[in-house]
Design an enzyme around this catalytic site. Structure first.
Site, short mmCIF file in Angstrom:
data_model
loop_
_atom_site.label_atom_id
_atom_site.label_comp_id
_atom_site.label_asym_id
_atom_site.label_seq_id
_atom_site.Cartn_x
_atom_site.Cartn_y
_atom_site.Cartn_z
N ASP A 206 -27.03 12.25 -3.66
CA ASP A 206 -25.94 11.55 -4.35
C ASP A 206 -25.15 10.67 -3.39
O ASP A 206 -24.01 10.29 -3.70
CB ASP A 206 -25.00 12.56 -5.01
CG ASP A 206 -25.30 12.74 -6.49
OD1 ASP A 206 -26.25 12.10 -6.98
OD2 ASP A 206 -24.59 13.50 -7.17
N ASP B 6 -21.30 27.28 -9.80
CA ASP B 6 -22.10 28.46 -9.45
C ASP B 6 -21.54 29.71 -10.12
O ASP B 6 -22.29 30.51 -10.68
CB ASP B 6 -22.16 28.63 -7.94
CG ASP B 6 -20.80 28.46 -7.27
OD1 ASP B 6 -19.78 28.33 -7.99
OD2 ASP B 6 -20.74 28.45 -6.03
#
Length: 673
Positions: free
Chosen positions: A238, A391
């Site tokens: 990214d 997460d």
């Protein structure tokens, strides 16, 4: 020139900086010492005045420069619209009140007024000032002290509950060690002679502008011991730097030429941070051919046998959704900041993760160094971009869907710790604001889920409230606000066991998983209290959805785990440059050549023994206002405690204030280049 004459010399008519008085030594003419004319005396005074003005001008100029420099570096990491300013205003208000109270108490101390006697007979009060002071004591005792006492008792109860939770976790860890409980393979799950028996594994390496570490993570993943046709590595870049994108593409092509099944992927629309990156990668058509997915952050370097130690646990265990490995740190001894972080994370992995994994089959996914069953990800809704802790989000949703987790304490993956306080502070803000966001979003789902009542209670009261909300709340409120205020309110004074004995005992429990850190017991205790302001602020921003709770800042890396001989590195870069002579990579070749030249120059400079000094990047110290405000508040309270001869209260406040001062001036860890 006559002995008693005076010559005044000036370089410029409007500047007296070079003015000199030339005359004979007065000691040679003791009889003429007093024969100084008014004109001479006037010039002498003018010279002294000019020197004084020049000195003051230099001081003012230096102070202005320092203030301008500090203003430039104060809290650059914070959003100007964030609610952190309200916290800073609150700290300033407490500081102003404490300074005023200290001034009053100093006057009362030297006036020898009785500081403890409130119900003093009116006929013994002499003067308006003393009468006002006694009225303040009465008001403080009747109205302020009860409120502070109630708040301190409430925080003390929370403190004891959290301490009990920490003790239970340690006892659980001791039981695991004593009974030698660990996840074991029930059968031979993989035929090493038959590559087709190896399950299909997808490796994902998300990264964003991480120039220092991309090579080591790609290289480590490419060397995993697994059949080449049963593994695919996705490099999910990214980065917004075109030059860095070219370098990462080249690194991927190098390993692809060696036969590694690896691809480079870059999003044109980069939304959702890491969660968006992972979510986008899972939409590829070829993902349906894979059974498991392993995630490594850009600074993680797994050992070649990582997959052989983790993936076999899924065999014969269809309810298993996640296998999490432990982190180890290549730079844990780099400075005091990394040593203190290592204490915290060793306890987290050795105690928290292991105990929750053994007794509950659930824990928070650490975001990396873990293997997921792709079916578990898909049935739990996949990666969501709604929080900065994607997460933990997927772990909670998978747990609500009935999936079990396994934690392997003996499988370690090397990574880096933040070496600067600014980077660590931003990381901790994200880690403590995200869970509160997630709690608000997941609470209805937890209540409506079909898991057992005790699992719901564990999620709500232990996993979220106690360890994510109560811990930062009481540590900041009790030790950074209530304790210094009680120095000015003797009726609400905290006992020694709250500020000294129990915290030291809990700190000892935290250090047990890393016994080599025992000499850092006191610095660890002080630093944890210092970090409470950051964690409290993050918790509040996440709970009430302030703007800073949605910020994602990539933790700065140094690439220490990839440092090697500079000559070998330069040779490798030159080979890459020679191999890529295609016209489409001309720009890349130039970049490689420039980097090779820079590395070569650095090597030559080092070999010359310092004859040529390399041009270093300027390192600057940040100034953290909230930490400095709390430092002065605690030091003011320490001064008040000193007047009352409180002993341990004074020393605790003094050293805690100095700890805040060191952190506020960014004197811990590495400075930012």
């Amino acid at each position: 020139m006559a002995p008693n004459s005076v010559a005044v010399t000036m370089e410029k008519p409007d500047n007296f900086s070079l003015l000199e008085i030339n005359g004979s030594d007065p000691s040679s003419f003791p009889d003429k010492r007093k024969s100084i004319s008014p004109k001479q005396f006037s010039w002498f005074l003018l010279l002294k005045a000019h020197r004084l003005i020049s000195c003051l001008s230099w001081l003012v100029s230096s102070v202005k420069k320092r203030i301008a420099f500090s203003a430039k570096n104060i809290n650059e990491e914070e959003d100007p619209k964030s609610r952190g300013k309200q916290m800073y205003r609150f700290i300033k208000a407490c500081l102003v009140i404490s300074i005023i109270a200290l001034s009053i108490e100093i006057v009362a101390h030297f006036k020898k007024w009785n500081l403890d006697l409130i119900n003093r007979p009116s006929w013994e009060v002499y003067g308006l000032v003393e009468w006002s002071y006694m009225a303040w004591l009465s008001f403080r005792s009747d109205y302020i002290a009860p409120l502070v006492i109630s708040l301190s008792r409430f925080c003390t109860v929370l403190f004891l509950i959290q301490s009990l939770d920490r003790l239970v976790l340690c006892l659980g860890c001791f039981w695991i060690k004593f009974k030698k409980i660990e996840p074991k393979l029930t059968e031979e799950s993989i035929d090493l002679e038959d590559p087709s028996s190896f399950p299909m594994v997808l490796i994902q390496i998300p990264m964003c502008n991480e120039r220092e570490v991309y090579e080591q993570s790609i290289g480590a993943a490419s060397q995993l011991d697994w059949p080449k046709d049963r593994i695919l590595i996705q490099v999910l870049d990214d980065s917004d730097d075109p030059n860095l994108q070219l370098l990462i593409k080249e690194e991927v092509s190098v390993w692809a030429e060696k036969g590694v099944n690896i691809i480079y992927r870059h999003r044109l629309i980069r939304t959702g941070y890491k969660a968006g990156n992972l979510k986008s990668a899972m939409t590829c058509d070829y993902v349906k051919d894979y059974e498991f997915v392993t995630i490594f952050d850009a600074d993680f370097t797994p050992n070649p046998d990582f997959l052989k130690k983790t993936v076999p646990h899924f065999k014969g265990n269809p309810e298993l959704g996640l296998v999490q490995a432990r982190w180890s740190f290549v730079n844990k001894d780099e400075n005091l900041l990394t040593r203190l972080q290592n204490i915290n994370l060793c306890f987290h992995f050795e105690v928290e993760q292991q105990v929750n994994g053994v007794f509950l089959n659930f824990f928070g996914f650490n975001g990396t160094a873990g293997v997921w069953r792709i079916k578990a990800l898909e049935e739990s809704g996949g990666w969501l971009e709604r929080t900065t802790v994607e997460d933990m989000d997927i772990a909670v949703r998978a747990h609500l869907n009935g999936w079990k987790f396994i934690y392997l304490n003996d499988v370690e993956v090397t990574c880096e710790l933040p070496e600067s306080y600014e980077a660590y502070k931003k990381q901790q803000h994200r880690w403590h604001s995200g869970p509160m966001q997630l709690f608000r979003l997941c609470l209805p789902s937890i209540i409506k889920s079909k898991i057992s009542v005790w699992k719901k209670a564990n999620l709500i009261f232990l996993f979220f409230l106690l360890r994510k909300l109560i811990l930062p709340f009481y540590s900041f409120t009790l030790f950074c606000i209530i304790l210094p205020l009680t120095m000015f309110i003797p009726e609400a004074e905290l006992p020694l066991w709250i500020i000294c004995y129990v915290p030291i005992f809990i700190s000892l429990l935290n250090i047990l998983p890393s016994p080599k850190s025992f000499p850092f017991l006191v610095p660890y205790l002080l630093f944890e209290n210092t970090m409470s302001i950051t964690k409290f602020n993050a918790m509040i921003s996440g709970l009430f959805q302030f703007g800073s709770a949605y910020e994602w800042v990539v933790t700065k890396k140094t690439g220490r785990s990839s440092e090697s001989d500079l000559l070998a590195f330069a040779e490798k870069e030159e080979k890459l440059h020679r191999r890529n002579s295609e016209s489409g990579l001309e720009l890349l070749s130039k970049l490689k050549e420039q980097e090779t030249n820079l590395v070569g120059q650095e090597t030559v400079k080092k070999s010359l023994g310092g004859l040529m000094r390399p041009k270093n990047k300027k390192k600057t110290n940040m100034v953290f206002k909230k930490e400095l405000g709390l430092a002065f508040l605690l030091l003011t309270a320490a001064a008040r405690s000193f007047l009352s001869a409180h002993g341990l209260h004074f020393y605790f406040l003094l050293f805690q204030g100095l700890s805040f001062l060191v952190v506020g001036l960014d004197l811990i860890g590495e400075q930012i280049s």
